[in-house]
Structures are given as C-alpha cells and as structure tokens.
Scaffold this active site. Structure first.
Site, PDB file in Angstrom:
ATOM      1  N   GLU A  44      39.187  32.569  36.669  1.00 17.41           N
ATOM      2  CA  GLU A  44      38.137  31.896  37.448  1.00 17.41           C
ATOM      3  C   GLU A  44      36.889  32.755  37.291  1.00 17.41           C
ATOM      4  O   GLU A  44      36.776  33.804  37.912  1.00 17.41           O
ATOM      5  CB  GLU A  44      38.602  31.787  38.909  1.00 17.41           C
ATOM      6  CG  GLU A  44      37.988  30.619  39.635  1.00 17.41           C
ATOM      7  CD  GLU A  44      36.631  30.956  40.192  1.00 17.41           C
ATOM      8  OE1 GLU A  44      35.633  30.737  39.456  1.00 17.41           O
ATOM      9  OE2 GLU A  44      36.551  31.431  41.321  1.00 17.41           O
ATOM     10  N   CYS A  91      30.331  31.841  42.813  1.00 17.46           N
ATOM     11  CA  CYS A  91      30.385  31.336  41.439  1.00 17.46           C
ATOM     12  C   CYS A  91      29.923  29.879  41.364  1.00 17.46           C
ATOM     13  O   CYS A  91      29.528  29.416  40.304  1.00 17.46           O
ATOM     14  CB  CYS A  91      31.774  31.505  40.860  1.00 17.46           C
ATOM     15  SG  CYS A  91      33.064  30.849  41.920  1.00 17.46           S
TER      16      CYS A  91
HETATM   17  P1  NAD Z   1      31.676  43.278  36.870  1.00 19.72           P
HETATM   18  O1  NAD Z   1      31.665  42.419  35.683  1.00 19.72           O
HETATM   19  O2  NAD Z   1      31.605  44.751  36.698  1.00 19.72           O
HETATM   20  O3  NAD Z   1      33.000  43.019  37.752  1.00 19.72           O
HETATM   21  C1  NAD Z   1      33.405  41.755  38.153  1.00 19.72           C
HETATM   22  C2  NAD Z   1      34.775  41.910  38.833  1.00 19.72           C
HETATM   23  O4  NAD Z   1      35.720  42.329  37.858  1.00 19.72           O
HETATM   24  C3  NAD Z   1      34.828  43.000  39.903  1.00 19.72           C
HETATM   25  O5  NAD Z   1      35.651  42.535  40.946  1.00 19.72           O
HETATM   26  C4  NAD Z   1      35.450  44.204  39.199  1.00 19.72           C
HETATM   27  O6  NAD Z   1      36.181  45.051  40.061  1.00 19.72           O
HETATM   28  C5  NAD Z   1      36.365  43.544  38.217  1.00 19.72           C
HETATM   29  N1  NAD Z   1      36.578  44.288  36.987  1.00 19.72           N
HETATM   30  C6  NAD Z   1      35.643  44.856  36.200  1.00 19.72           C
HETATM   31  N2  NAD Z   1      36.211  45.404  35.107  1.00 19.72           N
HETATM   32  C7  NAD Z   1      37.543  45.176  35.218  1.00 19.72           C
HETATM   33  C8  NAD Z   1      38.661  45.482  34.391  1.00 19.72           C
HETATM   34  N3  NAD Z   1      38.539  46.112  33.205  1.00 19.72           N
HETATM   35  N4  NAD Z   1      39.890  45.102  34.823  1.00 19.72           N
HETATM   36  C9  NAD Z   1      40.045  44.444  35.992  1.00 19.72           C
HETATM   37  N5  NAD Z   1      39.026  44.115  36.796  1.00 19.72           N
HETATM   38  C10 NAD Z   1      37.782  44.467  36.409  1.00 19.72           C
HETATM   39  O7  NAD Z   1      30.506  42.794  37.755  1.00 19.72           O
HETATM   40  P2  NAD Z   1      30.090  43.056  39.251  1.00 19.72           P
HETATM   41  O8  NAD Z   1      28.814  43.795  39.246  1.00 19.72           O
HETATM   42  O9  NAD Z   1      31.181  43.564  40.113  1.00 19.72           O
HETATM   43  O10 NAD Z   1      29.836  41.551  39.656  1.00 19.72           O
HETATM   44  C11 NAD Z   1      28.755  40.849  39.080  1.00 19.72           C
HETATM   45  C12 NAD Z   1      29.168  39.739  38.193  1.00 19.72           C
HETATM   46  O11 NAD Z   1      30.533  39.412  38.384  1.00 19.72           O
HETATM   47  C13 NAD Z   1      28.389  38.512  38.566  1.00 19.72           C
HETATM   48  O12 NAD Z   1      27.352  38.337  37.654  1.00 19.72           O
HETATM   49  C14 NAD Z   1      29.374  37.398  38.507  1.00 19.72           C
HETATM   50  O13 NAD Z   1      29.259  36.750  37.271  1.00 19.72           O
HETATM   51  C15 NAD Z   1      30.711  38.007  38.473  1.00 19.72           C
HETATM   52  N6  NAD Z   1      31.551  37.711  39.635  1.00 19.72           N
HETATM   53  C16 NAD Z   1      32.100  36.478  39.711  1.00 19.72           C
HETATM   54  C17 NAD Z   1      32.888  36.163  40.779  1.00 19.72           C
HETATM   55  C18 NAD Z   1      33.493  34.797  40.908  1.00 19.72           C
HETATM   56  O14 NAD Z   1      33.746  34.357  42.019  1.00 19.72           O
HETATM   57  N7  NAD Z   1      33.783  34.114  39.804  1.00 19.72           N
HETATM   58  C19 NAD Z   1      33.122  37.094  41.782  1.00 19.72           C
HETATM   59  C20 NAD Z   1      32.555  38.358  41.662  1.00 19.72           C
HETATM   60  C21 NAD Z   1      31.769  38.664  40.570  1.00 19.72           C
END
Ligand code: NAD
Length: 482
Positions: free
Chosen positions: A254, A288
């Site tokens: 998702e 999202c």
């Molecule tokens: P990010 O890309 O660093 O992380 C997104 C999420 O993934 C976080 O919860 C993080 O802990 C997790 N994550 C990161 N690297 C991982 C890995 N290697 N293995 C497992 N989990 C990992 O970005 P961020 O700064 O935390 O969030 C910003 C972006 O994330 C936003 O631009 C948005 O697109 C996306 N996001 C989407 C949702 C959603 O509901 N679809 C929720 C949160 C963040």
C-alpha cells in the site's frame, strides 16, 4: 502543551512478554509540536527478531487450528476494548504524531470498526466443491492461513495502518510480527495490548521496532515468514517487493499516491470546496489518499480558487491537544522541510501562492495550510507526492485533458471527481486509472470497502473481502475413492 509524564516506556512485544530491545542503539520519540524529545527507547537486535519469529511460529500452530468463530469472538472483544480505551490511545497518537485529538479519536474508533469487520469476515473463508469427472472422486478447494506475516506499518495513521494488517491476519488464522513506526511507537504498543487483553493468545501478535532496513532484510528473508505487507513510500515498497520476490514471499503493498481531484464546470462548487478542504488538511495532508492535484475546469477555476482559499483560511494550525486546533503539526522535520522545498520549486516555476507557503510558529514542525494556483506540470509538487498540507491547483479545458493529466503519473491510488453529469461521472469511472475513485464524495477507507492502488501505488487490498484473501492460501484436494 500538557505534560507528558504519562508517556509510557516503549517496549517490544516478543515471545509473550514486553521487554526492551537488546540492541544498544536507541531511537528518540519527538513531540512534533515542540520538536523536543519525549522519550528514548532501545531497538530490536537480530536475536530479538529471531525470537519474535520463533514466538510467532509457535503460536501459529495453535492459532491456525482455532475455530473461526472463536477467533471472531476474540476479535469482537478487541473491538469493544479498543472503543473503551479510545481516549487514552488517542492522546498517545496526538503526542507522538501530532494530529488533532478529535482526528486521533476517530482513528481509534475507525480501527475498532476494522477489527469488527474482520471478526465477521473471518467466518466466511468459504471453499468450494468442483464437480468431479468420475463418480468416485471429490474435488475440494479449501482455504488456509498463509502463515507468519511480517508487517511494516508507517507513522501517519499509527493505529489504523497497523490494525488493518493485524486484524486481517488474525481473522485468517495467521500470526504476525509488526514492525511499527519508530516515530509513534507507544500508540501501536497500546493497540497490541488491547489485542492481548481481549484474549488473543501470546505470540500471535509480536511488535518490534528497529532500524527499518535491517528489520526488513532479516524478516523478509527468514524462511518461516510467508507473507510481507508494507505501507509506506513507493520507493521503499519497490525495494521490499524486490526482496520479497527473491525469497518468493506473498506481498501486499500500500504505497504512495498523488490523487487528482477533478472539478468540472457543472459541479456543486460549494460541496467540492467543503469536502476537498476537509480531505486535503486531514492529518495535515499526510495521507496516501489526500487530494493533491486539483484540476479545475476553466469556467469555474477562479471561483473555485477563491472559495477554496476562503475555506483553507479557517484551518487553524496549532497543538493537536488544543481543542480549537483544526490542523496539527507535521509528524516530523523531514515533512516540514519537504513542504518548503515543494513550495519554493513550484513558485520558481510560475505558481502563485494564494495562501500560506511557510513553516508556522517558532518550534516543532507546523506548516501553514497552503494553496498554490497555476501550478506548472513541471513543478516537483505536481509530480511527486507532497504528503503535506499543500493544495496544488491548475486549470483544465476539456474533460479529456483532465483524464489524461490524472493518468499521466505512475501513481494510481485514489482519485476524486465533482460533476453533476452522469455521462462525465461514467467516463471518470471507466477511464481514470486508479485503485479508488470517489465522485461528489470523499468517502474512501471504510472497512467494508477495498482499499489499495494500482500501478506504482502498489497491489493488494487492505479493506473489504479482498483484504482477507491476501492472508489465505488456496489448496485443492482431489480425493478418489478406492
Ligand atoms: P521513507 O520512504 O523513508 O519511509 C516510509 C516508511 O517506510 C516509513 O514508515 C519507514 O519506517 C519505512 N521504511 C523505510 N525504509 C524501510 C526499509 N528498508 N524496510 C522497511 N521499512 C522501511 O519516508 P518517510 O519520510 O518516512 O515518509 C515520507 C514518504 O513516505 C511520503 O512521501 C509518502 O509517500 C510515504 N508514506 C506513505 C504512507 C502511506 O500511507 N502509503 C505512509 C507513510 C509514508
């Protein structure tokens, strides 16, 4: 801001006990309103992760055998308890994540509904009988839980994103290891405690926090893990899906979106403004399915911008704990910095700042409700998911142009349309590439509805009957009598 003396110690749930992570590395929970540290906690080591897998594996053996009616009973009890504890858990969400208390409370109550839905849906894991070709043979299609699930859940809706995975997995008879969001750990721990207090057996739900890449590398590759479910950014989702592919693990993804909101010249403009303003600034735009590309038809463009700006002006920013606040701070410094960058780039490429555009207050991660008009197709804001309280608006001429623009990006999670025309509504339904479409409505995300995207927004569903499917294997049994 009230005192945070009640904030609990953050512990991991492994092997039937709450305990600190045994890795020496620590993570700090930050109050998004003040920017100051609330509490430090220790992270999971490889040994902790191995123990979590073993615990989930031991528990799975019995949980998969439990009657669906028994699992349903425990899940319904979980939903009841969640409602009873809504105020306390909402308070934790607001302290850790920033959203206003009323939204946090709705998040908990909505989560109770999710658990209730899966409690019922888990009783309907029907198989079927395929007529045999010979008199003596029977051909049965049965459904079985997929096994131990590794779930990775984000910080934007800490309870709601976790509960969709936990409740579906448990209803199907799976056990689960959740890697919750390190930025909002205590609210997810409180959620897990509710499952335990409702009588879900020890080891069926495990909770860890750690260095995300280390945890996902370990869990996804682990031979006992059979299914991976991730909610987060498209970039990380692609990486994890590739990893899961190498180990042939079932996957639900998702991921991010960049929802087009198409407002046609025959739309009920007041309705469009009212609903889109609520949806845009809900959780400070960190959703999202937040509308993020506002496409407004030329004839009503100026009027829509005026009305939307007037509505957005009423969105008062402040502490989530303050009752008069309409929008809390962003959840972390990264989002606040990203908003500043998006706005500067869009303005440099010709956008007009109609409202806001800057960080707000002297502390924490607040950002003003922001409205930009005449946003160029080349602006980063128009192409990358903003995930923040910035509404980007641009005009369109014919409906074909709006549909082409909606479909131009690789994101395809949610889309919105506002029109009184049945013909245009049908065209939107048939031609917009999206996982979810709401016309004259923002009602997406109810537990009984499928929830998920297509294209780069991922695959699989986190709602409706489809959500249970992804936690089930299909087994065919052909039995010939001898
Ligand atoms: P990010 O890309 O660093 O992380 C997104 C999420 O993934 C976080 O919860 C993080 O802990 C997790 N994550 C990161 N690297 C991982 C890995 N290697 N293995 C497992 N989990 C990992 O970005 P961020 O700064 O935390 O969030 C910003 C972006 O994330 C936003 O631009 C948005 O697109 C996306 N996001 C989407 C949702 C959603 O509901 N679809 C929720 C949160 C963040």
């Amino acid at each position: 801001m009230e005192s945070n003396t009640q904030y609990p110690n953050v512990l991991l749930r492994i092997g039937g006990e709450w305990r600190p992570g045994s890795d020496a590395r620590r993570h700090s929970v930050i109050d998004p309103f003040t920017g100051s540290v609330i509490k430090d906690f220790t992270l999971a080591s490889r040994d902790d992760l191995e123990a979590a897998v073993q615990s989930a594996s031991d528990a799975f053996a019995a949980w998969r055998q439990a009657a669906p009616t028994e699992r349903s009973k425990l899940l319904r009890r979980t939903a009841d308890l969640l409602r009873q504890r809504a105020d306390g858990i909402a308070d934790l969400i607001t302290r850790e994540q920033g959203k206003r208390l009323s939204e946090a409370r709705l998040e908990v109550l909505g989560s109770a509904e999710v658990v209730e839905w899966f409690a019922e849906e888990g009783r309907r894991m029907y198989g079927r009988v395929v007529p045999g070709r010979g008199k003596e043979s029977s051909q049965l299609v049965t459904r079985e839980p997929v096994g131990i699930v590794a779930a990775f859940t984000p910080w934007n809706f800490p309870i709601n994103q976790a509960v969709r995975k936990i409740a579906a997995a448990l209803a199907a008879g799976c056990s689960i290891i959740v890697k919750g969001p390190e930025e909002a750990p205590a609210s997810v721990a409180a959620l897990v405690q509710v499952f335990l207090d409702a009588g879900i057996p020890s080891g069926v739900v495990n909770l860890v926090y750690g260095v995300p890449a280390e945890v996902s590398n370990f869990l996804i590759a682990h031979p006992l893990i059979r299914k991976v479910s991730f909610t987060g950014s498209t970039a990380v989702g692609k990486h994890l899906a590739a990893l899961a592919g190498q180990h042939m693990k079932r996957v639900s993804m998702e991921l991010g979106g960049h929802a087009p909101a198409i407002v046609c010249d025959d739309a009920d403009l007041d309705l469009a403004v009212k609903l889109l303003c609520v949806q845009k600034f809900w959780n400070a735009g960190q959703a999202c399915i937040s509308p993020s590309r506002f496409l407004v038809q030329e004839a009503v463009y100026a009027k829509f911008v005026d009305k939307f700006v007037a509505a957005a002006k009423a969105v008062r920013v402040g502490s989530g704990l303050d009752k008069s606040t309409r929008m809390g701070p962003l959840a972390n410094a990264r989002r606040a910095e990203a908003m500043t960058g998006f706005v500067a780039d869009a303005v440099q490429k010709g956008a007009r700042v109609e409202l806001g555009g800057s960080r707000s207050g002297q502390q924490g991660f607040m950002f003003e409700p922001t409205v930009l008009s005449s946003v160029s197709q080349h602006a980063r804001l128009w192409n990358e998911e903003p995930f923040g309280p910035v509404a980007a608006i641009a005009p369109f001429d014919a409906i074909d142009d709006a549909i082409a623009e909606a479909n131009r990006l690789p994101y395809a999670l949610a889309a919105y349309g506002f029109t009184r025309s049945g013909v245009i509504a049908r065209r939107l339904a048939q031609e917009v590439e999206t996982g979810m479409l709401a016309i004259n409505s923002i009602s997406l995300g109810l537990p009984e509805m499928p929830f998920g995207g297509i294209k780069d927004s991922g695959y699989g569903s986190e709602g409706g009957a489809e959500a249970l499917e992804s936690y089930l294997n299909t087994k065919l049994v052909v039995h010939a009598s001898v």
